[in-house]
Every structure is written in structure tokens, then in C-alpha cells.
Design an enzyme around this catalytic site. Structure first.
Site, short mmCIF file in Angstrom:
data_model
loop_
_atom_site.label_atom_id
_atom_site.label_comp_id
_atom_site.label_asym_id
_atom_site.label_seq_id
_atom_site.Cartn_x
_atom_site.Cartn_y
_atom_site.Cartn_z
N LYS A 1 118.47 -31.98 43.09
CA LYS A 1 118.14 -32.75 41.88
C LYS A 1 118.89 -34.08 41.88
CE LYS A 1 120.40 -32.03 37.83
NZ LYS A 1 120.91 -33.30 37.28
N ASN A 2 120.17 -34.03 42.19
CA ASN A 2 120.99 -35.24 42.06
C ASN A 2 120.71 -36.27 43.15
OD1 ASN A 2 122.07 -34.15 39.82
ND2 ASN A 2 124.15 -33.88 40.61
N CYS B 1 126.28 -36.66 25.90
CA CYS B 1 125.47 -35.53 26.30
C CYS B 1 126.31 -34.27 26.17
CB CYS B 1 124.96 -35.69 27.72
SG CYS B 1 126.23 -35.40 28.93
N ARG C 1 129.56 -40.05 27.74
CA ARG C 1 129.38 -40.51 29.13
C ARG C 1 129.09 -42.00 29.11
NH1 ARG C 1 126.02 -35.76 32.14
NH2 ARG C 1 126.51 -36.85 34.06
N ASP D 1 130.31 -29.68 39.20
CA ASP D 1 129.07 -28.98 38.89
C ASP D 1 129.10 -27.50 39.30
OD1 ASP D 1 128.03 -31.26 37.82
OD2 ASP D 1 126.74 -31.76 39.52
N ARG E 1 116.19 -27.91 33.73
CA ARG E 1 116.41 -29.29 34.17
C ARG E 1 116.80 -29.35 35.65
NH1 ARG E 1 121.03 -31.41 31.72
NH2 ARG E 1 120.67 -32.87 33.39
C1 UD1 Z 1 126.79 -37.35 38.54
C2 UD1 Z 1 125.93 -36.11 38.64
C3 UD1 Z 1 126.55 -34.96 37.86
C4 UD1 Z 1 127.98 -34.73 38.33
C5 UD1 Z 1 128.77 -36.03 38.28
C6 UD1 Z 1 130.17 -35.89 38.90
C7 UD1 Z 1 123.69 -36.95 38.92
C8 UD1 Z 1 122.33 -37.10 38.35
N1 UD1 Z 1 124.61 -36.41 38.12
O1 UD1 Z 1 126.84 -37.72 37.16
O2 UD1 Z 1 125.77 -33.79 38.08
O3 UD1 Z 1 128.58 -33.78 37.47
O4 UD1 Z 1 128.10 -37.05 39.03
O5 UD1 Z 1 130.09 -35.43 40.20
O6 UD1 Z 1 123.93 -37.26 40.08
N2 UD1 Z 1 132.37 -42.75 33.64
C9 UD1 Z 1 132.84 -43.75 32.81
N3 UD1 Z 1 132.16 -44.95 32.80
C10 UD1 Z 1 131.05 -45.16 33.56
C11 UD1 Z 1 130.58 -44.12 34.39
C12 UD1 Z 1 131.26 -42.93 34.41
O7 UD1 Z 1 133.85 -43.60 32.12
O8 UD1 Z 1 130.48 -46.26 33.50
C13 UD1 Z 1 133.10 -41.46 33.67
C14 UD1 Z 1 132.24 -40.30 33.15
O9 UD1 Z 1 132.29 -40.22 31.74
C15 UD1 Z 1 132.88 -39.11 33.82
C16 UD1 Z 1 133.32 -39.67 35.17
O10 UD1 Z 1 133.36 -41.10 35.02
O11 UD1 Z 1 134.01 -38.69 33.10
C17 UD1 Z 1 132.41 -39.30 36.33
O12 UD1 Z 1 131.11 -39.68 36.03
P1 UD1 Z 1 130.05 -40.07 37.15
O13 UD1 Z 1 130.63 -39.83 38.51
O14 UD1 Z 1 129.51 -41.41 36.83
O15 UD1 Z 1 128.93 -38.96 36.90
P2 UD1 Z 1 127.36 -39.17 36.75
O16 UD1 Z 1 126.89 -40.16 37.74
O17 UD1 Z 1 127.01 -39.37 35.32
#
Ligand code: UD1
Length: 419
Positions: free
Chosen positions: A22-23, A116, A121, A308, A400
Site C-alpha cells: 500500500k505504502n 488522523c 500529522r 506500522d 484501507r
Molecule cells: C508513512 C507511512 C506510514 C508510516 C510512516 C512512518 C505511507 C502512506 N504512510 O507516513 O504508514 O507509519 O510513514 O514510517 O507511506 N511529521 C511532521 N511534519 C511533517 C511530516 C511529518 O512533524 O511535515 C512527523 C509526523 O507527524 C510523524 C513523523 O514526522 O510524527 C513521521 O511521519 P512521516 O514519516 O512523514 O509519515 P507519513 O509519511 O505520514
């Protein structure tokens, strides 16, 4: 509202072919916007999030169809630049489309995907990076308008304060058609980022260093379509292995990404399960009586233990001999599944980012609700090891990310019904 009824207590055994990730599918679907032609995605999982992504592509003017395990996306006639708010809200990953629309059209209007199930996030890193690449960003009441005055983003040096998966992907998506070179320092190293880069290279992009902390991208004015096979889903793999670990039994996991699953497998092995992996297969046997994991299980960016997989492993360790300790370092609010596990008889104490899991001899069935995607999968895992029947509600969370999960569990001999 559909529910899953899971009756536990029997050993599981069988062979399972792992679904596509999925990711990696979601950012690759966004990336297909950049290819000015037809992309064929093989091994594309049929998931509600994938259908949400195809609705976004549709509203931007792409043709998107599914046949067997393939998705075909034709972005030859892309015309739209705006994602309506209701589509942005359907899934958090809608933010991935920002970099791709900007890369193709030079402007886009989206909304903040909002908080979420895992807590707030934010997208501050995504927006800061876009600005470094020459994008003007205007936020009016949650609706975000992005515009590149010259029509084409400019390569930049970007250092991320944290290796965010989504921000790394968004930067790559914008940079592959930007003018000049982009360097991402402290980039995320998740395997799904490598799959995205592999797809983009097949479309003609020039990217180096993915899978490492420093990624370099040389922008090209145009990309073309390609045929790409989506990598296997390492988190679905971790889920099915956790189910067997918890209930006892054996499994051959086929079409698995064994190297990418190593951070999970090395922890699972400490529970006493026998694991043999090679090429694209994993064989695992469990007596159903696990040992607690001695070292603290710390979720970390790849190649650390994946956040995850935290919930599903916790469900398996709920009945282990001894106490296991988890430390969740990626998301603030990722222990919401523990209430359901406690309702099923588990002994789990949560203190901030730490969860202490004291193994109990047995779990029992209960009425619970999936709190989020992986939390829901943890409830199925616990239910398969529990005595009696567990009724799991709010299963749209589970749909999902898991393709036909009840069929997969039934193939392993588990008793599960969707009602
Ligand atoms: C992706 C994965 C999700 C996985 C996560 C961490 C997908 C679709 N989803 O989510 O399944 O759990 O990586 O491996 O690939 N953050 C900020 N500011 C930002 C962006 C992120 O503070 O602009 C924080 C987030 O709140 C979180 C952390 O950084 O605490 C990690 O988030 P991130 O690596 O961006 O996860 P996703 O890409 O949302």
C-alpha cells in the site's frame, strides 16, 4: 457497518502470497501524473486507499482502470490542478499529490489533510521543502494554493529535520521535473521510497542515493509512461507472521520482500519462532507459546523496527511468557489499540511513549472496534489466539490496507467471517 467475527484457539497453517505494498502504491499512483502517458502498475493491491487515489487521479483528468492485479493510469490528458476537500479528507496520503501536481502543472490547490487516528500529522516539512524549490504557498483557512511563478520548480538543497517518509516522497515528486539538481539530506530510507524511485527511473527520471540518507535528483523536463511491478507489502507480511506467532502453526509467505522485512524478522525471532528466509519466501513455525522480547522494542525510521508493525507484534506478545516493553518514537498517539487488547484480557500499561506488555496465559473474545489500520489488524491477531469469538467493528480502517484479509486468514485455517 460491517464487522468481522473472529473465532480463535486453533492452530493456523498454510501458504500465502503477499499483496503489493500500500505504502508504495499510493505515492507511485501520484507519480503516474508526471508520466505524460500510460503507466501499468502490476501487483497493485485492491484497497480502499488505492480507490481513493484513483478518484483523485480521475478528478485531475487521468484515466485509471483496474484489471486483475494491474492498475492502468493514463495521464496524457491531465488538466486539473485542484483536489476537492472531500477527496483530500479520504486519506492522509492525498498530500503526496501536491509534489506530483506541482511537478506536472506548476500549480495546485489542496487542503491540509488534518489530524488522523495516529494523532496530529502536520505537513510543515512538506511545505517548507516546496518553498525551497521556488513554490509560493498560500494558506487560506486550510485550503492551500501552491504556485511556481516560472512554471517549473527549481532544484534545491534540502535538509529535513526528521527523515519523514511523506516529505521525502513529495520532494522527489516535485524534483524529478524541476530545473537543475535537488539534494535531500536526512532523507527517509524506507524501502517504499526506493520503489517509488525505481518507478520514476523507469519513467526516465534521474535519481541517485535512494535507500540512503542523501538522495540526489537531476530534473528532466519530461517523463514517460512505463510498466512497473509494485514491491511486496512488508507490513502485511509482518501482520500474517504475527498471526501465526500468536495462534501457533506454520506459514510459507510467498512473494515476500525478505531483506526489507529483516528489522521485523530479527525481533520476531527473539520470541522463539523458527524463521527461515531466502529469495522471496519466508517459512515460519510457532508453538503459539512465545517468549517475551528481552530488549526494548523501539520503533524507528527504517532500518529500525517499523512503527506500522508495533501493534501486531504487541498483540502476539500479549500472551508471551514474560514482559516485553515497546517504545513508540514515530507517532504520538499510536497505542489506541491497547484498550481493545486489554478488554480481551491482555495486561498492558501505557506511559507516554512506552507500553509495558506483561504476558498473560490466555486472551478471551470481546466486542471491540478497530481504532486505526494497524490497530485493527492487531485485534484480528489477538482474536486468532484468544478463546471464543471476537467481534471487531469499524473495519473500514482495516480495509484501507489489507486486501481481502478474511480470505487470507481463512486460507491459513483461521475462522473469520464478515457480517
Ligand atoms: C508513512 C507511512 C506510514 C508510516 C510512516 C512512518 C505511507 C502512506 N504512510 O507516513 O504508514 O507509519 O510513514 O514510517 O507511506 N511529521 C511532521 N511534519 C511533517 C511530516 C511529518 O512533524 O511535515 C512527523 C509526523 O507527524 C510523524 C513523523 O514526522 O510524527 C513521521 O511521519 P512521516 O514519516 O512523514 O509519515 P507519513 O509519511 O505520514
Amino acid at each position: 457497518m460491517q464487522k468481522l467475527l473472529v473465532t480463535g484457539g486453533s492452530r493456523l497453517s498454510g501458504e500465502l502470497s503477499l499483496q503489493g505494498s500500500k505504502n508504495s502504491t499510493l505515492p507511485i499512483m501520484a507519480a503516474a501524473l508526471l508520466a505524460e502517458g500510460e503507466c501499468v502498475l502490476r501487483n497493485c493491491p485492491r484497497l480502499t486507499d488505492v480507490y481513493s487515489a484513483s478518484r483523485i487521479l480521475g478528478c485531475l483528468g487521468c484515466r485509471c482502470s483496474f484489471a486483475d492485479s494491474c492498475a492502468v493510469i493514463d495521464s496524457g490528458a491531465v488538466s486539473g490542478t485542484e483536489i476537492p476537500e472531500h477527496l483530500m479528507r479520504e486519506m492522509r496520503s492525498s498530500i503526496m499529490f501536491m509534489g506530483a501536481i506541482l511537478g506536472r502543472m506548476g500549480e495546485c490547490t489542496i487542503s491540509i489533510p488534518g489530524g488522523c487516528e495516529l494523532g496530529p500529522r502536520p505537513i510543515d516539512m512538506h511545505l517548507a521543502a516546496m518553498k525551497r524549490m521556488g513554490v509560493e504557498v498560500r494558506d487560506s483557512g486550510g485550503r492551500i494554493t501552491c504556485r511556481i511563478p516560472s512554471g517549473r520548480a527549481k532544484g534545491a538543497r534540502i535538509s529535513l529535520p526528521f527523515p519523514s517518509v511523506g516529505a521525502t516522497e513529495n520532494i522527489i515528486l516535485c524534483a524529478v521535473t524541476a530545473e537543475g539538481e535537488t539534494v535531500i539530506n536526512n532523507a527517509a530510507r524506507e524501502p517504499e521510497i526506493c520503489d517509488l524511485c525505481c518507478f520514476l527511473r523507469e519513467c526516465g527520471a534521474e535519481i541517485n542515493g535512494d535507500g540512503e540518507s542523501r538522495i540526489t535528483i537531476n530534473g528532466k523536463a519530461h517523463l514517460h509512461g512505463c510498466i512497473h511491478t509494485i514491491m511486496a507489502d512488508r507490513i502485511a507480511g509482518a501482520t500474517y507472521l504475527s498471526m501465526i506467532a500468536a495462534a501457533g502453526g506454520e506459514i510459507i509467505l510467498k512473494n515476500a520482500c525478505t531483506a526489507e522485512m529483516e528489522p521485523f524478522l530479527s525481533v520476531l525471532e527473539q520470541t522463539g519462532c523458527s524463521i527461515y528466509s531466502g529469495d522471496d519466501r519466508i517459512y515460519m513455525r510457532s508453538t503459539g507459546r512465545l517468549k517475551a522480547v528481552r530488549d526494548r522494542i523501539r520503533t524507528m525510521p527504517h532500518p529500525g523496527f517499523p512503527t506500522d508493525a508495533q501493534a501486531v507484534l504487541m498483540a502476539a506478545l500479549a500472551t508471551a511468557d514474560g514482559t516485553s516493553v515497546f517504545e513508540e518514537n514515530i507517532f504520538d498517539c499510536r497505542y489506541r489499540h491497547t484498550d481493545a487488547l486489554v478488554k480481551m484480557g491482555a495486561d498492558i500499561q501505557v506511559m507516554g511513549k512506552v507500553a509495558v506488555v506483561k504476558g498473560v496465559p490466555e486472551l478471551h473474545g470481546a466486542e471491540v472496534n478497530a481504532t486505526d489500520l494497524r490497530g485493527g489488524a492487531a485485534m484480528i491477531t489477538a482474536a486468532l489466539a484468544a478463546k471464543g469469538t471476537t467481534e471487531i467493528g469499524c473495519i473500514s480502517h482495516i480495509d484501507r490496507g489489507y486486501e481481502k484479509i478474511e480470505e487470507a486468514v481463512r486460507l491459513l485455517g483461521g475462522s473469520v467471517r464478515r457480517v
